[in-house]
Design a protein around this motif. Structure first.
Motif, PDB file in Angstrom:
ATOM      1  N   ASN A  55       0.811  -1.219   0.000  1.00 38.15           N
ATOM      2  CA  ASN A  55       0.000   0.000   0.000  1.00 38.15           C
ATOM      3  C   ASN A  55       0.847   1.273   0.000  1.00 38.15           C
ATOM      4  OD1 ASN A  55      -2.260  -1.600   0.012  1.00 38.15           O
ATOM      5  ND2 ASN A  55      -2.686  -1.343   2.179  1.00 38.15           N
ATOM      6  N   GLY A  56       1.873   1.294  -0.812  1.00 39.30           N
ATOM      7  CA  GLY A  56       2.695   2.489  -0.950  1.00 39.30           C
ATOM      8  C   GLY A  56       3.835   2.610   0.045  1.00 39.30           C
ATOM      9  N   LYS A  57       3.863   1.775   1.056  1.00 39.85           N
ATOM     10  CA  LYS A  57       4.947   1.823   2.044  1.00 39.85           C
ATOM     11  C   LYS A  57       5.968   0.740   1.722  1.00 39.85           C
ATOM     12  CE  LYS A  57       2.878   3.974   6.022  1.00 39.85           C
ATOM     13  NZ  LYS A  57       1.427   4.000   5.984  1.00 39.85           N
ATOM     14  N   THR A  58       7.230   1.136   1.743  1.00 41.98           N
ATOM     15  CA  THR A  58       8.331   0.207   1.523  1.00 41.98           C
ATOM     16  C   THR A  58       8.917  -0.162   2.879  1.00 41.98           C
ATOM     17  OG1 THR A  58       8.829   1.234  -0.595  1.00 41.98           O
ATOM     18  CG2 THR A  58      10.570  -0.093   0.403  1.00 41.98           C
ATOM     19  N   PHE A  59       9.068  -1.453   3.143  1.00 44.69           N
ATOM     20  CA  PHE A  59       9.614  -1.940   4.410  1.00 44.69           C
ATOM     21  C   PHE A  59      11.046  -2.416   4.178  1.00 44.69           C
ATOM     22  CE2 PHE A  59       5.120  -2.001   4.986  1.00 44.69           C
ATOM     23  CZ  PHE A  59       4.925  -1.685   6.319  1.00 44.69           C
ATOM     24  N   ILE A  60      11.971  -1.863   4.966  1.00 49.82           N
ATOM     25  CA  ILE A  60      13.393  -2.157   4.822  1.00 49.82           C
ATOM     26  C   ILE A  60      13.923  -2.720   6.134  1.00 49.82           C
ATOM     27  CG2 ILE A  60      15.669  -1.177   4.361  1.00 49.82           C
ATOM     28  CD1 ILE A  60      14.146   1.014   2.739  1.00 49.82           C
ATOM     29  N   ASN A  61      14.582  -3.857   6.037  1.00 51.44           N
ATOM     30  CA  ASN A  61      15.127  -4.546   7.203  1.00 51.44           C
ATOM     31  C   ASN A  61      16.609  -4.220   7.332  1.00 51.44           C
ATOM     32  OD1 ASN A  61      15.850  -6.310   9.234  1.00 51.44           O
ATOM     33  ND2 ASN A  61      14.888  -8.096   8.288  1.00 51.44           N
ATOM     34  N   TYR A 155      13.607  -0.612   9.786  1.00 50.07           N
ATOM     35  CA  TYR A 155      14.000  -1.140  11.093  1.00 50.07           C
ATOM     36  C   TYR A 155      15.516  -1.092  11.169  1.00 50.07           C
ATOM     37  CZ  TYR A 155      14.821  -4.394  14.941  1.00 50.07           C
ATOM     38  OH  TYR A 155      15.249  -4.963  16.112  1.00 50.07           O
ATOM     39  N   SER A 156      16.000  -0.108  11.913  1.00 52.54           N
ATOM     40  CA  SER A 156      17.434   0.066  12.120  1.00 52.54           C
ATOM     41  C   SER A 156      17.620   0.319  13.614  1.00 52.54           C
ATOM     42  CB  SER A 156      17.938   1.246  11.277  1.00 52.54           C
ATOM     43  OG  SER A 156      19.338   1.300  11.285  1.00 52.54           O
ATOM     44  N   PRO A 157      17.860  -0.729  14.393  1.00 57.39           N
ATOM     45  CA  PRO A 157      17.731  -0.683  15.850  1.00 57.39           C
ATOM     46  C   PRO A 157      18.582   0.348  16.591  1.00 57.39           C
ATOM     47  CG  PRO A 157      18.144  -2.934  15.094  1.00 57.39           C
ATOM     48  CD  PRO A 157      18.255  -2.043  13.920  1.00 57.39           C
TER      49      PRO A 157
END
Length: 179
Positions: A55-61, A155-157
């Motif tokens: 839905n338009g959001k890119t998730f980066i681990n 997600y970059s802790p």
């Protein structure tokens, strides 16, 4: 493969990918002593790794960025508006090097854990929305439903939470894939 394809995820992808290619070649060498050194070199995972676009959001681990310096590089080298998910369980971390990138790029910060005072102190007045969450799953869900429609969720802790990079990286991927 073009350089643009290789560098899709930012400037960290090029050296990481080239290092992996070299390691794979070195694993095949004839010298048994040298070969054994490189056989322990596993795939570099959880470094600005694309997980999904929903839905338009890119998730980066970026679970491997478990310290401030690595997270600083990640925030600096990632384009666009960011929703940042960080571990908040480090009272002694000095987040001052992250402030310039946070001011320019981070629109929302989800602090995972029970001890988030240092993150709040460090980014008050810099990041417009700082939200405490109990779990990584809660952070992923809230980031997904946030009003920032085209932001990248990263997600970059920036701090260790007592779990391994692999555990954190796999948990993030699982939570994103369950959306």
């Amino acid at each position: 493969m073009t350089i643009e394809t290789l560098a899709q995820q930012g400037r960290t992808s090029i050296p990481t990918t080239l290092a992996q290619v070299n390691a794979n070649r070195l694993k095949k060498m004839r010298n048994a002593g040298l070969r054994s050194c490189f056989e322990r070199f596993d795939d570099i995972r959880y470094r600005k790794e694309f997980v999904a676009r929903i839905n338009g959001k890119t998730f980066i681990n970026d679970a491997s960025s478990s310290n401030v310096n690595a997270t600083c590089f990640t925030l600096e080298s990632t384009d666009g508006s960011l929703i940042w998910i960080a571990n908040g369980n480090d009272d002694n971390a000095n987040y001052s090097s992250l402030r310039p990138a946070a001011l320019r790029k981070v629109r929302m910060l989800y602090c995972v854990g029970s001890n988030n005072e240092n993150l709040h102190r460090s980014f008050a007045g810099i990041i417009p929305n700082i939200i405490d969450v109990a779990t990584l799953g809660e952070a992923v869900s809230k980031a997904f439903y946030s009003p920032l429609e085209t932001a990248k969720v990263i997600y970059s802790p920036a701090a260790n939470n007592g779990h391994s990079v692999k555990e954190n990286g796999e948990l993030f991927q699982t939570e994103v894939n369950e959306l």
